[in-house]
Structures are given as structure tokens and as C-alpha cells.
Design a protein around this motif. Structure first.
Motif, PDB file in Angstrom:
ATOM      1  N   GLN A 287       7.597   2.732  -3.008  1.00 53.97           N
ATOM      2  CA  GLN A 287       7.086   2.047  -4.191  1.00 53.97           C
ATOM      3  C   GLN A 287       5.572   2.231  -4.265  1.00 53.97           C
ATOM      4  OE1 GLN A 287       8.726   0.444  -6.582  1.00 53.97           O
ATOM      5  NE2 GLN A 287      10.729   0.894  -5.648  1.00 53.97           N
ATOM      6  N   PRO A 288       5.018   2.250  -5.470  1.00 58.27           N
ATOM      7  CA  PRO A 288       3.555   2.395  -5.579  1.00 58.27           C
ATOM      8  C   PRO A 288       2.839   1.181  -4.981  1.00 58.27           C
ATOM      9  CG  PRO A 288       4.561   2.017  -7.743  1.00 58.27           C
ATOM     10  CD  PRO A 288       5.686   2.200  -6.771  1.00 58.27           C
ATOM     11  N   VAL A 289       1.853   1.441  -4.128  1.00 62.33           N
ATOM     12  CA  VAL A 289       1.103   0.336  -3.513  1.00 62.33           C
ATOM     13  C   VAL A 289      -0.401   0.477  -3.719  1.00 62.33           C
ATOM     14  CG1 VAL A 289       2.830  -0.195  -1.746  1.00 62.33           C
ATOM     15  CG2 VAL A 289       1.113   1.565  -1.285  1.00 62.33           C
ATOM     16  N   MET A 290      -0.846   1.661  -4.120  1.00 65.15           N
ATOM     17  CA  MET A 290      -2.283   1.874  -4.316  1.00 65.15           C
ATOM     18  C   MET A 290      -2.488   2.872  -5.437  1.00 65.15           C
ATOM     19  SD  MET A 290      -5.032   3.082  -1.394  1.00 65.15           S
ATOM     20  CE  MET A 290      -5.479   1.476  -0.749  1.00 65.15           C
ATOM     21  N   ARG A 291      -3.447   2.585  -6.306  1.00 67.01           N
ATOM     22  CA  ARG A 291      -3.781   3.518  -7.381  1.00 67.01           C
ATOM     23  C   ARG A 291      -5.309   3.565  -7.487  1.00 67.01           C
ATOM     24  NH1 ARG A 291      -0.059   1.795 -11.648  1.00 67.01           N
ATOM     25  NH2 ARG A 291       1.572   2.799 -10.400  1.00 67.01           N
ATOM     26  N   ALA A 292      -5.840   4.767  -7.694  1.00 71.56           N
ATOM     27  CA  ALA A 292      -7.300   4.944  -7.775  1.00 71.56           C
ATOM     28  C   ALA A 292      -7.981   4.296  -6.568  1.00 71.56           C
ATOM     29  CB  ALA A 292      -7.851   4.367  -9.088  1.00 71.56           C
ATOM     30  N   GLY A 293      -7.313   4.394  -5.420  1.00 68.35           N
ATOM     31  CA  GLY A 293      -7.930   3.936  -4.181  1.00 68.35           C
ATOM     32  C   GLY A 293      -7.954   2.433  -3.991  1.00 68.35           C
ATOM     33  N   ARG A 294      -7.295   1.680  -4.872  1.00 67.09           N
ATOM     34  CA  ARG A 294      -7.271   0.214  -4.712  1.00 67.09           C
ATOM     35  C   ARG A 294      -5.822  -0.250  -4.615  1.00 67.09           C
ATOM     36  NH1 ARG A 294     -11.964   0.079  -2.985  1.00 67.09           N
ATOM     37  NH2 ARG A 294     -11.750  -2.189  -2.861  1.00 67.09           N
ATOM     38  N   ARG A 295      -5.620  -1.231  -3.770  1.00 69.71           N
ATOM     39  CA  ARG A 295      -4.280  -1.794  -3.645  1.00 69.71           C
ATOM     40  C   ARG A 295      -3.838  -2.426  -4.953  1.00 69.71           C
ATOM     41  NH1 ARG A 295      -4.727  -4.236   2.404  1.00 69.71           N
ATOM     42  NH2 ARG A 295      -6.930  -4.093   1.876  1.00 69.71           N
ATOM     43  N   LEU A 296      -2.582  -2.299  -5.262  1.00 69.45           N
ATOM     44  CA  LEU A 296      -2.049  -2.848  -6.506  1.00 69.45           C
ATOM     45  C   LEU A 296      -1.771  -4.331  -6.390  1.00 69.45           C
ATOM     46  CD1 LEU A 296       0.373   0.044  -7.490  1.00 69.45           C
ATOM     47  CD2 LEU A 296      -1.947  -0.428  -8.317  1.00 69.45           C
ATOM     48  N   ALA A 297      -1.710  -4.822  -5.172  1.00 71.09           N
ATOM     49  CA  ALA A 297      -1.423  -6.247  -4.977  1.00 71.09           C
ATOM     50  C   ALA A 297      -2.067  -6.666  -3.668  1.00 71.09           C
ATOM     51  CB  ALA A 297       0.088  -6.479  -4.914  1.00 71.09           C
ATOM     52  N   PRO A 298      -2.382  -7.938  -3.526  1.00 68.98           N
ATOM     53  CA  PRO A 298      -2.909  -8.393  -2.236  1.00 68.98           C
ATOM     54  C   PRO A 298      -1.843  -8.226  -1.161  1.00 68.98           C
ATOM     55  CG  PRO A 298      -2.517 -10.252  -3.715  1.00 68.98           C
ATOM     56  CD  PRO A 298      -2.276  -9.015  -4.510  1.00 68.98           C
ATOM     57  N   PRO A 299      -2.278  -8.196   0.091  1.00 63.96           N
ATOM     58  CA  PRO A 299      -1.296  -8.038   1.181  1.00 63.96           C
ATOM     59  C   PRO A 299      -0.228  -9.120   1.097  1.00 63.96           C
ATOM     60  CG  PRO A 299      -3.547  -7.975   2.044  1.00 63.96           C
ATOM     61  CD  PRO A 299      -3.654  -8.306   0.589  1.00 63.96           C
ATOM     62  N   GLU A 300       0.999  -8.729   1.352  1.00 64.22           N
ATOM     63  CA  GLU A 300       2.083  -9.727   1.401  1.00 64.22           C
ATOM     64  C   GLU A 300       1.909 -10.607   2.627  1.00 64.22           C
ATOM     65  OE1 GLU A 300       6.458  -9.197   0.400  1.00 64.22           O
ATOM     66  OE2 GLU A 300       5.790  -7.154   0.798  1.00 64.22           O
ATOM     67  N   PRO A 301       2.273 -11.876   2.533  1.00 64.03           N
ATOM     68  CA  PRO A 301       2.218 -12.723   3.734  1.00 64.03           C
ATOM     69  C   PRO A 301       3.106 -12.124   4.827  1.00 64.03           C
ATOM     70  CG  PRO A 301       2.673 -14.035   1.776  1.00 64.03           C
ATOM     71  CD  PRO A 301       2.748 -12.594   1.357  1.00 64.03           C
ATOM     72  N   LEU A 302       2.621 -12.221   6.057  1.00 64.28           N
ATOM     73  CA  LEU A 302       3.365 -11.647   7.178  1.00 64.28           C
ATOM     74  C   LEU A 302       4.756 -12.275   7.298  1.00 64.28           C
ATOM     75  CD1 LEU A 302       3.270  -9.693   9.549  1.00 64.28           C
ATOM     76  CD2 LEU A 302       2.025 -11.404  10.861  1.00 64.28           C
ATOM     77  N   ASP A 303       4.857 -13.540   6.964  1.00 65.32           N
ATOM     78  CA  ASP A 303       6.169 -14.191   7.087  1.00 65.32           C
ATOM     79  C   ASP A 303       7.185 -13.647   6.078  1.00 65.32           C
ATOM     80  OD1 ASP A 303       6.016 -15.893   9.341  1.00 65.32           O
ATOM     81  OD2 ASP A 303       4.649 -17.188   8.230  1.00 65.32           O
ATOM     82  N   ALA A 304       6.696 -13.199   4.917  1.00 66.36           N
ATOM     83  CA  ALA A 304       7.608 -12.592   3.942  1.00 66.36           C
ATOM     84  C   ALA A 304       8.116 -11.246   4.477  1.00 66.36           C
ATOM     85  CB  ALA A 304       6.897 -12.394   2.605  1.00 66.36           C
TER      86      ALA A 304
END
Lengths: 454, 454
Positions: free
Chosen positions: B389-406
Motif C-alpha cells: 500500500q502507498p505509505v510515502m509520496r514526494a518523500g513524506r509519509r502519507l499518515a503518522p506512524p500507526e500505534p505500536l499496539d495496533a
């Protein structure tokens, strides 16, 4: 937040709760801890010490910053008076150590820490973490060096080393043990280690034709420092070697000299022979052949025994992970507290008590003959050399770090002085193992402690 | 100097000389690289992905500072115009990745990078270094979790992990895979992972009598958060258990409750049975028994099969070094350049070309059934779930890191959905291996590339 490598929180929780208990109890007597390896891995006839310099640097800089203390406070596990005390904690102890690059064996302390109990206890986790891994790789690298004593060996292990610090330390440890250098650029910056580079398959593949890649790479490096090494196994190794024969004269006219080629797949010995012949018949006798790809000391020995015309080797994963023995049974144990010797008596894990010295006895030809582990205050045995020397007092190093090349020369001399059977790759039989004796007074002390109540 | 983990020089020299060549040649087309494992180690039926979060953080912060550039300049290997260009380099590419905690298999890309060739090339060494080790430990930890699904598992691996970063990452990866937490304090600060602690033999030995140590430790922890765990194997395990039975009432009156004891040597199952009986007969049914000492998934299985009354385990060296398989055959390979698919054809190391997608097909009960590796632009197979799945575009993450517990919950669900044979510790026969198919268009593309000249 500090980096992991510098954080005082890079330790086990029990160290801190034990420190709090010592603090509550007012226990601040002087403790002696020693770091040693309980037993050698089956595949190792000796170990080569590394990581002492990093360990001393760690001790000198150890302190808790406010962020760390605040975090500890927030856990609810620590009292304010303890954390206030912890905020002042520095390492003020005394350290004896063997010189890096020294060969050592099971049950021989390589580092002895004497400090107030809290300080000496706290540093356990990181001292082990540093010295264990550095020694693991130095010992593996030494075996590669012994297997291929006259070839160029280069550390290629960064990508599968276990994290950043491992990649860096692997470069230092392997250089210490006799490697020529590392592909890891940061090791050049940090330690002044020679860095080596070739090219990747991807570079070849980006170009339509392999020969275009060879030419462009040569052009790019022309006039710059650093030898030109071309990778020739992307499609067809021998075809690539013939392309190089055809290309070399034109490159030469443009001022580019191909120093070597790299093989990275297939039957390395067979390819090397074919490539050597192609080059020699093409007038390129001076181009050397370098090989990589799943190499370790066993493969090196095999290739040398097969007289493969390979001049140098990149050793990667097997080196940086010490793949056949990825851990040592390294421990850091209390040997005395407040002047009284101590002994752990857990089943199969009993230790020799008291502050100790390791004496090394060598023959007239310098060959190592036997070691004696004795109490630190015993008289020197005839002809014995004391391996543990003072390196830190009152928390400060007694001398600046030795140049890495001096330690490397020491390691080379140590390997040369090993008894012949230990220099082989095969595990020696118990009867041939290097003799490490325990002194009579040390044995008597251990026995007397076993009779004490607990 | 930056820390090793943050340095842009934590890379292989050839990355930089290749970048210079690309620069000289004016090659700046878009490249697709994929990171995958070529073959599973014999002792692994599946792998569990970790390290993506750290990899994305690395890509976001990548840049060369003046100290690094000066050092490169001083090597004489690089031209000023290239170093000026390098000083501006940032990662501006696009990244697809599997979610951390996802189960995956050989030849399945877990990360796909699309960026101008120089950027995509440069990051190879550190991306592998990060994802390889994090995945290695997560996969080992998953096996421990499967071997002892209902026990408390704690990471004890810091001291013999390969350096600082390894110690920290091991804590995160093992928690992700289902461990309850780690003894490594820094993992608590960095990742919010629960930290666990006991006491060391040295603490016992500092006291004249073992029982004095038990009492003092209990007193020190009274009123603070964190359970009280006493170590009982320093001298005589069963004698220590009886001391605890005698001591417990007095401690109880002072407000201290012993939560558990730790065994660290000898026959753990036998000691645990004896200790359990002593406690039960002494009215201490609620004290749990925790064990450590050279444990791995095989020992856990053995102890559980022997019905050893052990409630929790500290797993150390075998976990943090993944001792039985300390490396994976993880690689990062060029798949296309400037829109044209590429294929490495080296003997035994050929790759599947082109940007790809991994489709997962599950049964109605959610059980994993088979995967399909296909070209990224192929249509979805019926019922297939796209793992990249896309996680980074133009060198920036698309979303903040998911919580480790998730991520940890995702990993637990993935392990639960594994076909039963793969959940066992024993290597499955080839016929039972998880089916990973290569799509027809992908096979055709590979064959057509093999017919091209090079």
C-alpha cells in the motif's frame, strides 16, 4: 532524546531497581566485577578481544539527563531521593583490561571493573553489549584472516548487520583482526579505516548495454582517487570479461585503468579461472579478481585450496552476524564486594571468585604456551605476562586511545603466536585446546566460599 | 559528528561512486527498487515484517551535512560539482510497503521505492540494514509466541544483541510479535513498550545472606509501581523457595507482596515443579514462576510439553541474535528504470522484473490460502487483498506512524490466520510450504527480458 548508543537508559530495568535498593540500604561498598566468556562456541578455538575502547568511552560519558530522569519518574517505579542521587551519578571507578587485539580463552576476565557497587552494577548491560559484539566479529574476522592470510579481505557486512552500530563496529573489529578495510563509508569517517567500493548490479542494469555501464563508470572515476573495480556477473561473466578485454585499450587512452573485476555469483573458482585466462590472453595480466557472495572462512579455505585465482574477497553477512556463532556466552559477574570475595554457585554457572589476573606464558619463540588465571594479588608466575592492565582510574582513561593500526599490529602478532592447531578452522579436540590453568589459591578460595552459609 | 544511526555515511561506498557516475552521465530517470527475501531460512516457515516505520523515518531525514561532505571531499574520490549536488539531495520518492506485522514469504516484495535513480540507489544499504534485522527478530519472536501462546514472554536480549540499535529494535520487534514487553528501559522510553525487571545474582551476593537480599529488595520496592520478582537460584533453588515461604508473612505485614520468582539455571522444569509445590504447600499459590537462561522457541515448547509450571519466560540471546538463523537473504533490487523493466540474471540470483504487487487470498474463515506476485498494473485477482500500500509520496509519509499496539494486534491476527502446519516450529515439507504463485504476465515479462541483448 539522546541516541540509543548514548542513552543511560540503554540498560536492563533491574539495574535501576537494584541501584535503588542499594541506595535505600546505604550499600556503597566497593565492588569488583569481571567480564569473561564462560565457554567458547564449538566453532571457535580462541577469541580475539575488541570493544574495549568503546567500553571506556561509554564509562567516561555515562550520566542521566533530565529527559531520562523525568521518564523514570513517570514510571512510578522510583523515588525522588533516588532519582536525585541518580542525576549525580558518574562512573568514578577503576578499570583493568586486556589490550584490544589480544587472543583470549574461556574463563579469562578481559575487563575488571572496581567501583562503588551502584556504578559497577549499572554498567553491566552496555559493557556486555559493546564488548560482546565487537569481540564476536573480531574473532570471526580472525578466522577469515587465518584462512586466507595473503589475500585482500574487505568487510561487506553493513546491510545485514544487526542495526547501525553493528555495521560500524563490524568494520572496526574486522580491520583490527586483519581485514584491509570496509565498504562502510562511516567506518572511514569514524575510525580512519580504508574504504573499498565496487559497483552494484543495478548500476549495470540501468544502462541498456553492460559495456556502456563499464565505460561510463570508468569515465566517472577517471582522475579521482580510488581503484576502478567492475562487476562482471550481471548477465554472463565470461562474456563480460571479453567485453573488458575489448574495452581496456580505449579506456587506457582516456586515462582510465581497470584495477579489478568482481564476481558475485555462480561457481566462483570456475569463473575466476575462466576470467583469469581471458584477461591473461587479452594482455590484462594486471587486472585482479575480487569475489563476493555468501563467503565465510570455510568458503575462503575451499577457494584457496582449489587454487582459485582470486586476489581478494568481500565478506559480508557471515562476518557481520558471526553467522555460525552469533553470540558468545559472555557475562559480567560480581567477584568481590567490600573486600570480600563472592561466588555465584548456580548450577552449571559457578564463577571463580575474587579480583583476578590472567598470566600468559610464552615459549622462547614467542609462541603462546599456557595461561594461568590467578587472584590479582598472587605473585607473578615465572615468565608470565600480566594481560590485565590498568586503563582507567577515578573514571578517567589513563592514556588516550591507542591508534587502531597499533592494535591491528598487536592482533596480527597474537594470531601469529597461536599454537598451530588453534590457527586452523576445525575445532580442536579437548586435548589440543589451549591450556588455561586456575591457580591453587583461587581454587582454595572458591572451595572455602562454598562452605559459607548463605 | 552525527550518531551512526543518523549518518548519511552509513552506507556502502559504491552507492556514492555510483551516484557520482549517474550524476556525470545525467541519468536521473525514475527507478523502482523492491526489497524482498530471496529464500526463507530452513528454520522458518514464514516471516513477520517489521522495521518499516524506522525505514520511513530514515528516508524522511536523509541528508548530508557539511561534516560528511567535507569528509567525502577529503577522500579525493569525489568531484566538487557532485558533492554540491549531493548537499541538496533529499528523498523525494514514493514508497509502497506491507503493513508491519504482516506475514510474508520468499520473493514477495515488502517495500517498493520509486524515486530518481540516485535517491532510490543511495538508500539501499540502510533500508536493508533496518528492515532486515527488525524482521529477523519479529519472525523469531513470532515463533516463541506460537510455541507458548498463553505465557508471559519478555525480551531479555539487550546484553548480547549486536550493538545499541539492535538492543532497542529487538524490544520493538518482539513486542510487535506478541511479547509482553522488554527488560530494556530505553524501549520503554522510545516506544512505550512495557518494561519488566527482576534482580541479578550480584544483588543477592552483595548481601551476606540470601534472605537479607530478598527482604531489602522487597522493602525498596514497597509502595512503588512494578511487581516484585525475586531471583532464587543463586545458591540452592528449593532452599530459597523455602526461605520465601518463611519470609512472605512478614513482608505482607510491611505491605510487600511477592509477585513472582525467577529461575535461571539447572533443570527448569524440575525446579519449577519443586518450587511450585513448596509455594503451594506454604500458602503462596499466587506467586508465579518465571524462567530464563538460554531459552528459545524449542526450549519453550519442551517446557510446555513437560507441563512445567512456569508462567512466564525471559528470552534473551536466542531472540535478539535470532541465533538459529541470524540473517535473512534480504535484498533490494532494481525492477525498472525510466519505465523499462529490468532483470538481474546472475546465476542463482535472478529476480522478477517490474514494479510488483503481492495479492493475498484468504479463505472464508480468514485463513491465509495463497499469495500471488503480479505486476503492479495487473488487475486484482478475485478476492485478493493488495498487501503493498502507498505509505510515502514526494518523500513524506502519507499518515503518522500507526500505534505500536495496533500493529501488534495486526501481527496477532496474522499469526492466527496462518495455515496450521506453518504455525509449528518444525520446518514444513516443500509440499506444505505456503503457495506463492508468480502471475503469467510477470513470467512472460521475465522471459522477454531474457531475450534482450545486454
Amino acid at each position: 532524546m539522546k541516541q540509543a548508543a548514548d542513552s543511560a537508559l540503554l540498560t536492563d530495568l533491574y539495574q535501576l531497581t537494584m541501584l535503588q535498593a542499594y541506595h535505600d540500604e546505604g550499600l556503597d561498598g566497593s565492588a569488583v566485577f569481571e567480564l569473561f566468556v564462560r565457554a567458547l562456541p564449538e566453532q571457535r578455538n580462541f577469541l580475539l578481544l575488541a570493544g574495549i575502547e568503546q567500553a571506556l568511552a561509554f564509562l567516561e560519558q555515562l550520566s542521566f539527563d533530565s529527559g531520562e530522569l523525568d521518564w523514570l519518574r513517570a514510571t512510578g517505579r522510583f523515588r525522588t531521593d533516588f532519582l536525585d542521587w541518580l542525576s549525580e551519578l558518574r562512573f568514578t571507578g577503576e578499570v583493568h583490561a586486556m589490550r584490544e587485539g589480544t587472543v583470549f580463552f574461556a574463563n579469562e576476565p578481559v575487563l575488571r571493573v572496581q567501583a562503588p557497587i551502584a556504578q559497577a552494577q549499572l554498567v553491566e548491560s552496555r559493557l556486555l553489549n559493546l564488548i560482546h559484539y565487537a569481540t564476536l566479529v573480531a574473532s570471526k574476522a580472525a578466522r577469515c584472516r587465518l584462512a586466507a592470510p595473503d589475500r585482500l579481505l574487505v568487510d561487506f557486512g553493513l546491510r545485514r548487520a544487526h542495526g547501525a552500530e553493528a555495521g560500524l563496529v563490524a568494520a572496526r573489529s574486522s580491520y583490527l583482526a586483519g581485514f584491509a578495510g570496509s565498504a562502510t563509508v562511516l567506518a572511514g569517517q569514524h575510525y580512519g579505516i580504508p574504504v573499498f567500493g565496487t559497483m552494484a548490479h543495478s548500476y549495470i542494469e540501468v544502462h541498456e548495454l553492460e559495456v556502456q555501464a563499464f565505460r561510463a563508470y570508468a569515465d566517472s572515476l577517471t582522475g579521482l582517487r580510488g581503484p576502478l573495480m567492475l562487476l562482471i556477473d550481471t548477465y554472463d561473466t565470461e562474456a563480460a570479461a571479453r567485453k573488458i578485454v575489448a574495452l581496456a585499450p580505449a579506456l587506457e587512452r582516456r586515462g582510465a585503468r581497470i584495477a579489478s573485476v568482481r564476481l558475485d555469483s555462480g561457481d566462483l573458482a570456475a569463473h575466476a579461472r575462466l576470467v583469469r585466462t581471458i584477461f591473461d590472453q587479452g594482455g590484462l595480466q594486471e587486472i585482479s579478481i575480487f569475489a563476493s557472495g555468501n563467503l565465510d572462512e570455510w568458503r575462503l579455505r575451499q577457494l584457496l585450496q582449489a587454487s582459485a585465482p582470486i586476489d581478494g574477497f568481500g565478506v559480508g553477512t557471515a562476518l557481520s552476524t558471526s553467522a555460525d556463532a552469533p553470540a558468545l556466552d559472555a557475562v559480567y559477574k560480581l567477584q568481590s564486594y567490600a573486600g570480600k570475595p563472592r561466588r555465584k554457585r548456580s548450577e552449571g554457572k559457578a564463577t571463580w571468585p575474587g579480583a583476578k589476573q590472567v598470566w600468559r606464558c610464552s615459549g622462547p619463540d614467542g609462541r603462546l604456551e599456557r595461561d594461568l588465571v590467578a587472584l590479582a594479588d598472587e605473585a607473578a608466575p615465572a615468565g608470565g605476562l600480566a594481560l590485565l592492565q590498568p586503563v582507567m582510574r577515578a573514571g578517567r582513561r589513563l592514556a588516550p586511545p591507542e591508534p587502531l593500526d597499533a592494535l591491528r599490529a598487536h592482533a596480527a602478532a597474537q594470531l601469529a603466536a597461536l599454537p598451530a592447531p588453534l590457527r586452523g578452522l576445525d575445532a580442536v579436540a579437548a586435548a589440543q585446546a589451549y591450556p588455561v590453568a586456575i591457580s591453587d589459591p583461587l581454587q582454595q578460595l572458591a572451595a572455602s566460599l562454598d562452605r559459607q552459609p548463605h
